[in-house]
Write an enzyme that holds these catalytic residues in place. Sequence first.
Site, PDB file in Angstrom:
ATOM      1  N   TYR A  56       0.818  -1.219   0.000  1.00  0.00           N
ATOM      2  CA  TYR A  56       0.000   0.000   0.000  1.00  0.00           C
ATOM      3  C   TYR A  56       0.854   1.272   0.000  1.00  0.00           C
ATOM      4  O   TYR A  56       0.609   2.215  -0.736  1.00  0.00           O
ATOM      5  CB  TYR A  56      -0.941  -0.031   1.211  1.00  0.00           C
ATOM      6  CG  TYR A  56      -1.728   1.238   1.432  1.00  0.00           C
ATOM      7  CD1 TYR A  56      -2.791   1.568   0.608  1.00  0.00           C
ATOM      8  CD2 TYR A  56      -1.392   2.111   2.468  1.00  0.00           C
ATOM      9  CE1 TYR A  56      -3.508   2.744   0.813  1.00  0.00           C
ATOM     10  CE2 TYR A  56      -2.104   3.274   2.675  1.00  0.00           C
ATOM     11  CZ  TYR A  56      -3.154   3.589   1.843  1.00  0.00           C
ATOM     12  OH  TYR A  56      -3.856   4.751   2.041  1.00  0.00           O
ATOM     13  N   GLN A 162     -16.175   6.516   1.321  1.00  0.00           N
ATOM     14  CA  GLN A 162     -15.043   6.436   0.394  1.00  0.00           C
ATOM     15  C   GLN A 162     -15.285   5.209  -0.483  1.00  0.00           C
ATOM     16  O   GLN A 162     -15.436   4.105   0.036  1.00  0.00           O
ATOM     17  CB  GLN A 162     -13.739   6.278   1.170  1.00  0.00           C
ATOM     18  CG  GLN A 162     -12.509   6.210   0.282  1.00  0.00           C
ATOM     19  CD  GLN A 162     -11.308   5.678   1.042  1.00  0.00           C
ATOM     20  OE1 GLN A 162     -11.310   4.546   1.501  1.00  0.00           O
ATOM     21  NE2 GLN A 162     -10.294   6.498   1.183  1.00  0.00           N
ATOM     22  N   LYS A 164     -13.868   2.714  -3.148  1.00  0.00           N
ATOM     23  CA  LYS A 164     -12.611   2.247  -3.752  1.00  0.00           C
ATOM     24  C   LYS A 164     -12.860   1.813  -5.192  1.00  0.00           C
ATOM     25  O   LYS A 164     -13.841   1.102  -5.480  1.00  0.00           O
ATOM     26  CB  LYS A 164     -12.069   1.036  -2.979  1.00  0.00           C
ATOM     27  CG  LYS A 164     -11.754   1.299  -1.514  1.00  0.00           C
ATOM     28  CD  LYS A 164     -10.417   1.948  -1.360  1.00  0.00           C
ATOM     29  CE  LYS A 164      -9.931   1.945   0.070  1.00  0.00           C
ATOM     30  NZ  LYS A 164      -8.895   2.970   0.288  1.00  0.00           N
ATOM     31  N   ASP A 193     -11.676   6.655  -4.349  1.00  0.00           N
ATOM     32  CA  ASP A 193     -10.258   6.416  -4.069  1.00  0.00           C
ATOM     33  C   ASP A 193      -9.674   5.388  -5.039  1.00  0.00           C
ATOM     34  O   ASP A 193     -10.027   4.207  -4.996  1.00  0.00           O
ATOM     35  CB  ASP A 193     -10.115   5.917  -2.620  1.00  0.00           C
ATOM     36  CG  ASP A 193      -8.665   5.897  -2.152  1.00  0.00           C
ATOM     37  OD1 ASP A 193      -7.769   6.186  -2.973  1.00  0.00           O
ATOM     38  OD2 ASP A 193      -8.421   5.598  -0.966  1.00  0.00           O
ATOM     39  N   GLU A 218      -9.621  10.740  -4.893  1.00  0.00           N
ATOM     40  CA  GLU A 218      -8.488  10.505  -3.980  1.00  0.00           C
ATOM     41  C   GLU A 218      -7.429   9.622  -4.628  1.00  0.00           C
ATOM     42  O   GLU A 218      -7.740   8.560  -5.161  1.00  0.00           O
ATOM     43  CB  GLU A 218      -9.042   9.848  -2.700  1.00  0.00           C
ATOM     44  CG  GLU A 218      -7.991   9.558  -1.635  1.00  0.00           C
ATOM     45  CD  GLU A 218      -8.623   9.075  -0.329  1.00  0.00           C
ATOM     46  OE1 GLU A 218      -9.759   9.507   0.008  1.00  0.00           O
ATOM     47  OE2 GLU A 218      -7.992   8.266   0.359  1.00  0.00           O
ATOM     48  N   ASP A 241      -3.241  10.966  -1.114  1.00  0.00           N
ATOM     49  CA  ASP A 241      -3.152  10.141   0.093  1.00  0.00           C
ATOM     50  C   ASP A 241      -1.755   9.506   0.136  1.00  0.00           C
ATOM     51  O   ASP A 241      -0.805  10.087   0.683  1.00  0.00           O
ATOM     52  CB  ASP A 241      -4.272   9.084   0.077  1.00  0.00           C
ATOM     53  CG  ASP A 241      -4.269   8.182   1.305  1.00  0.00           C
ATOM     54  OD1 ASP A 241      -3.330   8.271   2.123  1.00  0.00           O
ATOM     55  OD2 ASP A 241      -5.189   7.352   1.473  1.00  0.00           O
ATOM     56  N   LYS A 265      -2.303   9.880   6.804  1.00  0.00           N
ATOM     57  CA  LYS A 265      -2.109   8.736   7.686  1.00  0.00           C
ATOM     58  C   LYS A 265      -1.109   9.143   8.763  1.00  0.00           C
ATOM     59  O   LYS A 265       0.023   9.562   8.445  1.00  0.00           O
ATOM     60  CB  LYS A 265      -1.554   7.530   6.908  1.00  0.00           C
ATOM     61  CG  LYS A 265      -2.400   7.129   5.694  1.00  0.00           C
ATOM     62  CD  LYS A 265      -3.697   6.452   6.095  1.00  0.00           C
ATOM     63  CE  LYS A 265      -4.578   6.103   4.920  1.00  0.00           C
ATOM     64  NZ  LYS A 265      -5.394   7.207   4.405  1.00  0.00           N
ATOM     65  N   ALA A 294      -3.363   3.699   8.139  1.00  0.00           N
ATOM     66  CA  ALA A 294      -3.586   2.652   7.160  1.00  0.00           C
ATOM     67  C   ALA A 294      -4.427   1.527   7.770  1.00  0.00           C
ATOM     68  O   ALA A 294      -5.322   0.975   7.136  1.00  0.00           O
ATOM     69  CB  ALA A 294      -2.251   2.119   6.663  1.00  0.00           C
ATOM     70  N   TRP A 320     -10.841   7.849   9.787  1.00  0.00           N
ATOM     71  CA  TRP A 320     -11.130   6.445   9.461  1.00  0.00           C
ATOM     72  C   TRP A 320     -10.414   5.580  10.479  1.00  0.00           C
ATOM     73  O   TRP A 320      -9.216   5.744  10.707  1.00  0.00           O
ATOM     74  CB  TRP A 320     -10.637   6.090   8.052  1.00  0.00           C
ATOM     75  CG  TRP A 320     -11.020   4.684   7.667  1.00  0.00           C
ATOM     76  CD1 TRP A 320     -12.191   4.286   7.088  1.00  0.00           C
ATOM     77  CD2 TRP A 320     -10.237   3.490   7.855  1.00  0.00           C
ATOM     78  NE1 TRP A 320     -12.188   2.914   6.902  1.00  0.00           N
ATOM     79  CE2 TRP A 320     -11.001   2.413   7.365  1.00  0.00           C
ATOM     80  CE3 TRP A 320      -8.973   3.218   8.386  1.00  0.00           C
ATOM     81  CZ2 TRP A 320     -10.556   1.092   7.392  1.00  0.00           C
ATOM     82  CZ3 TRP A 320      -8.518   1.905   8.416  1.00  0.00           C
ATOM     83  CH2 TRP A 320      -9.302   0.853   7.921  1.00  0.00           C
TER      84      TRP A 320
HETATM   85  C1  0XW Z   1      -9.491   3.802   3.886  1.00  0.00           C
HETATM   86  N1  0XW Z   1      -8.137   3.796   4.363  1.00  0.00           N
HETATM   87  C2  0XW Z   1      -7.953   4.857   5.337  1.00  0.00           C
HETATM   88  C3  0XW Z   1      -7.890   2.464   5.004  1.00  0.00           C
HETATM   89  C4  0XW Z   1      -6.950   1.677   4.159  1.00  0.00           C
HETATM   90  O1  0XW Z   1      -5.718   1.626   4.789  1.00  0.00           O
HETATM   91  C5  0XW Z   1      -6.790   2.426   2.913  1.00  0.00           C
HETATM   92  C6  0XW Z   1      -7.072   3.828   3.317  1.00  0.00           C
HETATM   93  C7  0XW Z   1      -7.127   4.768   2.142  1.00  0.00           C
HETATM   94  O2  0XW Z   1      -7.774   5.797   2.183  1.00  0.00           O
HETATM   95  O3  0XW Z   1      -6.450   4.538   1.142  1.00  0.00           O
HETATM   96 MG    MG Z   2      -6.898   6.608   0.331  1.00  0.00          MG
END
Ligand code: 0XW
Ligand code: MG
Length: 367
Positions: A56, A162, A164, A193, A218, A241, A265, A294, A320
């Site tokens: 990641y 969010q 993905k 994202d 994102e 990010d 993060k 993360a 998060w």
């Molecule tokens: C949603 N998150 C905060 C958790 C995973 O680690 C990935 C991350 C992101 O935004 O990429």
């Molecule tokens: Mg992200």
Amino acid sequence: MRIERINIYTTALPVKGGVYRMASDNVESLDSTLVEIVTNDGLTGWGETCPIGPVYQPHHALGARAAIAEIAPGLIGSEIASIRLLAKRMDERLNGHGYAKAAFDMAFLDLLGQRLAVPVSTLLGGALTDRVPAYYSLIVGSPEETARIAADKVKAGYPRLQVKIGGRDLEEDVATVHKVWEAVGYKARIAVDGNRGLTVASAIHLDRLCQAIPFVFEQPCNTMDEVATLKGRVTHPVYLDENTEDQNAVLRAISLGIADGFGFKVTRLGGLTKMTTVRDLCAIRSLPHSCDDAWGGDIIAAACVHLAATVEPRRMEGAWIAQEYIDGHFDQKNPVVIEKGHIAVPQRPGLGVKPEPGMLGKPVATY
Ligand code: 0XW
Ligand code: MG
């Protein structure tokens, strides 16, 4: 108050539901490293670092533990008073590796907060709220299933989602964004994202094919340079990010004007203390950001929430925490929990959470 002993623990955090799917990687269980600092006056301070696998971001669990082994012996006997002096001592032991130093930074603040009888949010400048918004992360999935979960989570009180995308056909990504929007509309703010997974061309196509949907985009592409080429070519705001690997990367993105906001993060940025600098830089330019990590258990969750409480609410993109994707808590009496899409800021001194005695087993290292 001096550091007498440092214990290092590891624990596996399996993903509830089996797999957490992102464009950049699929993960099934995360390897968390916890730092317990014991002082001569009997206090204990906790820190945690938990990369979401080795792909990641350029951090991994074994790397964290190797870095901790370089740093920890040099901290024994140090006074817990000046966080800046402790940071300098860590830098004298090891160059870089902020994600490992972040665990120590958390533990120092936890101890200092307990000593001064104030929550960590006070040490970070002071809380503006006692309850912060969370957001729900929808893993890469089919358009219908993702939209169904999105609607459920909005009903449960999440103010932000969010979604993905990436690592599959553009058509499915576009359909997913449309279905989620049809399901939730203006009831939640949406981030899409890409987790570094899109080419510049696909990012531009997705932007155009979802023109009327108000989301923030994102980390669509792999590098900051690729993301920079989107400026003026996409209409959705672009957030960085993974590319915010340290404070300098944030400064660069802000000064180049290529980010409209950030997914931060805490451990990647080097810890809570370093996060206060990027928080304040963002404030100067009215840039929104999240306060996440993360992955991680209650220690990281508490750290994110304390920090999130210090961010101006209009720019707060949510904290998060991994709770929805892991079972159980380190601290059963005072867990950090999401209720109606929001998280109460711990009010006890320090981080306000402690792993249950014995639950982490024997330390894997002691200094
Ligand atoms: C949603 N998150 C905060 C958790 C995973 O680690 C990935 C991350 C992101 O935004 O990429
Ligand atoms: Mg992200």
